[in-house]
Design a protein around this motif. Structure first.
Motif, mmCIF file in Angstrom:
data_model
loop_
_atom_site.group_PDB
_atom_site.id
_atom_site.type_symbol
_atom_site.label_atom_id
_atom_site.label_comp_id
_atom_site.label_asym_id
_atom_site.label_seq_id
_atom_site.Cartn_x
_atom_site.Cartn_y
_atom_site.Cartn_z
ATOM 1 N N TYR A 128 0.838 -1.199 0.000
ATOM 2 C CA TYR A 128 0.000 0.000 0.000
ATOM 3 C C TYR A 128 0.878 1.257 0.000
ATOM 4 O O TYR A 128 2.013 1.251 0.480
ATOM 5 N N ARG A 129 0.304 2.328 -0.521
ATOM 6 C CA ARG A 129 0.981 3.633 -0.480
ATOM 7 C C ARG A 129 -0.060 4.719 -0.621
ATOM 8 O O ARG A 129 -0.868 4.692 -1.558
ATOM 9 N N GLY A 140 -10.952 7.334 15.412
ATOM 10 C CA GLY A 140 -10.262 6.409 14.523
ATOM 11 C C GLY A 140 -9.196 7.148 13.726
ATOM 12 O O GLY A 140 -9.464 8.213 13.163
ATOM 13 N N ILE A 141 -8.003 6.601 13.711
ATOM 14 C CA ILE A 141 -6.920 7.199 12.939
ATOM 15 C C ILE A 141 -6.458 6.201 11.893
ATOM 16 O O ILE A 141 -5.960 5.113 12.230
ATOM 17 N N ALA A 142 -6.652 6.561 10.639
ATOM 18 C CA ALA A 142 -6.162 5.751 9.517
ATOM 19 C C ALA A 142 -4.748 6.222 9.210
ATOM 20 O O ALA A 142 -4.550 7.349 8.769
ATOM 21 N N PHE A 143 -3.786 5.357 9.449
ATOM 22 C CA PHE A 143 -2.376 5.746 9.375
ATOM 23 C C PHE A 143 -1.730 5.092 8.162
ATOM 24 O O PHE A 143 -1.579 3.868 8.102
ATOM 25 N N GLY A 144 -1.373 5.907 7.171
ATOM 26 C CA GLY A 144 -0.779 5.396 5.942
ATOM 27 C C GLY A 144 0.725 5.611 5.892
ATOM 28 O O GLY A 144 1.253 6.547 6.497
ATOM 29 N N TRP A 145 1.400 4.753 5.141
ATOM 30 C CA TRP A 145 2.848 4.885 4.947
ATOM 31 C C TRP A 145 3.207 4.188 3.646
ATOM 32 O O TRP A 145 2.437 3.399 3.097
ATOM 33 N N ASN A 146 4.374 4.487 3.124
ATOM 34 C CA ASN A 146 4.800 3.935 1.842
ATOM 35 C C ASN A 146 5.354 2.526 2.044
ATOM 36 O O ASN A 146 6.473 2.344 2.513
ATOM 37 N N ALA A 147 4.558 1.528 1.683
ATOM 38 C CA ALA A 147 4.938 0.131 1.875
ATOM 39 C C ALA A 147 5.210 -0.565 0.550
ATOM 40 O O ALA A 147 5.053 -1.787 0.445
ATOM 41 N N GLN A 148 5.622 0.202 -0.450
ATOM 42 C CA GLN A 148 5.892 -0.382 -1.761
ATOM 43 C C GLN A 148 7.402 -0.544 -1.975
ATOM 44 O O GLN A 148 8.214 -0.071 -1.180
ATOM 45 N N GLY A 149 7.727 -1.225 -3.080
ATOM 46 C CA GLY A 149 9.134 -1.441 -3.410
ATOM 47 C C GLY A 149 9.643 -2.756 -2.867
ATOM 48 O O GLY A 149 8.872 -3.602 -2.387
#
Length: 325
Positions: A59-60, A103-112
């Motif tokens: 995900y990203r 609610g906190i939706a916490f995103g981060w760069n999980a690609q590569g």
């Protein structure tokens, strides 16, 4: 609708979902230039717990096909993701109750490459620690919980190293991608000793656990992933493809559907009833203590590959042997 309007609408309905992204070891609002702290300050009096939700590998944020804020972390997932479960909905947000919490939706760069994604997970964990400090500063007595899938669990483990005692109340790890020694080291920090760790596993995930061990160098020789279990005073392992575990959870918490596949990386949040199980674990952690969860579980988890190589039931192969109706 803009992100700011979406937030204001949620706040008016007392069901705030704040979307936050990690950028290196810092945080920012998703698609909004506003300071994170100014938005969090408006939620300091919201009744109920804080539940921080994060995703795993691939995900990203803002990726057209893999943005978590349009997918599993969305209150209403994009229609292009057919069958995608909404974590916020299933975890008790969106019904309009006054005590839903934040609610906190916490995103981060999980690609590569996996090794690069794992490095960014550690950086995002430091960003998460800063978010938790802000939340504690605004409302010291409010419970703060974390739930994450796969490599997303690394964020919580890293955050424990940069937080004080009482930072997190309960961590729910969904087939977490991480090593046992790494988890035990994190749980032995001041923040870790005051937290509870629910280690959700399944032999359906064995192939992915093995791949993680092959691709990511372990902290120490012979280390194993937490998918094989975790022994700590403040941890419990729930193996979701174990009939005894499922029967126990059905008695004390919530029924969960039986496993349907031998190999699956996502069953820890796609299985029928399982997100509602986590909703109970996060919102009733006082009643559903670790001792209540542990009492009734097998002494040891099933060994790796025990699901992959189990013989099929005879009636599945020999339909002609079944009793005619």
């Amino acid at each position: 609708m803009t992100d700011e309007h979406h937030y204001i609408l949620c706040e008016a309905e007392q069901m705030p979902i704040v979307r936050i992204n990690a950028e290196d070891d810092q945080i920012s609002l998703h698609r909004s230039p506003r300071p994170v702290y100014s938005v969090l300050r408006r939620t300091r009096d919201v009744s109920g717990p804080v539940v921080i939700m994060t995703h795993g590998y691939k995900y990203r944020p803002d990726d057209a096909k893999a943005c978590p804020h349009r997918h599993i972390l969305a209150l209403n997932p994009d229609g292009t993701y057919f069958g995608c479960p909404s974590w916020p909905q299933q975890l008790g947000f969106g019904a309009g109750f006054a005590d839903e919490g934040l609610g906190i939706a916490f995103g981060w760069n999980a690609q590569g490459p996996v090794w690069a994604a794992r490095r960014r997970a550690v950086e995002a964990g430091r960003a998460l620690a800063g978010l938790i400090r802000d939340l504690r500063r605004l409302n010291p007595g409010r419970p703060i919980h974390f739930i994450g899938h796969s490599m997303g669990v690394e964020l919580a483990l890293e955050a424990l190293h940069h937080s004080g005692s009482g930072a997190l109340n309960r961590i729910v790890s969904l087939t977490g991608a991480g090593y046992q020694s790494r988890a035990l080291f994190a749980l032995d920090t001041p923040a870790g000793r005051s937290a509870e760790f629910v280690n959700v596993t399944s032999r359906e995930n064995d192939l992915f656990d093995m791949a993680y061990e092959w691709l990511i160098q372990p902290p120490r020789r012979g280390d194993r992933s937490i998918g094989t279990g975790l022994q700590a005073p403040n941890a419990v392992t729930l193996q979701l493809d174990c009939p005894q575990t499922l029967a126990h959870l059905s008695r004390v918490v919530q029924p969960v559907g039986m496993p349907q596949r031998r190999i699956c990386h996502w069953s820890s949040y796609t299985r029928p009833g399982v997100l509602r199980l986590y909703n109970a674990l996060l919102r009733h952690d006082d009643r559903l203590c670790l001792g209540c969860l542990q009492n009734g579980l097998p002494d040891l988890p099933a060994p790796r590959w025990s699901r992959l190589f189990v013989l099929p039931r005879p009636h599945a192969l020999l339909p002609f042997a079944q009793k005619a109706s």
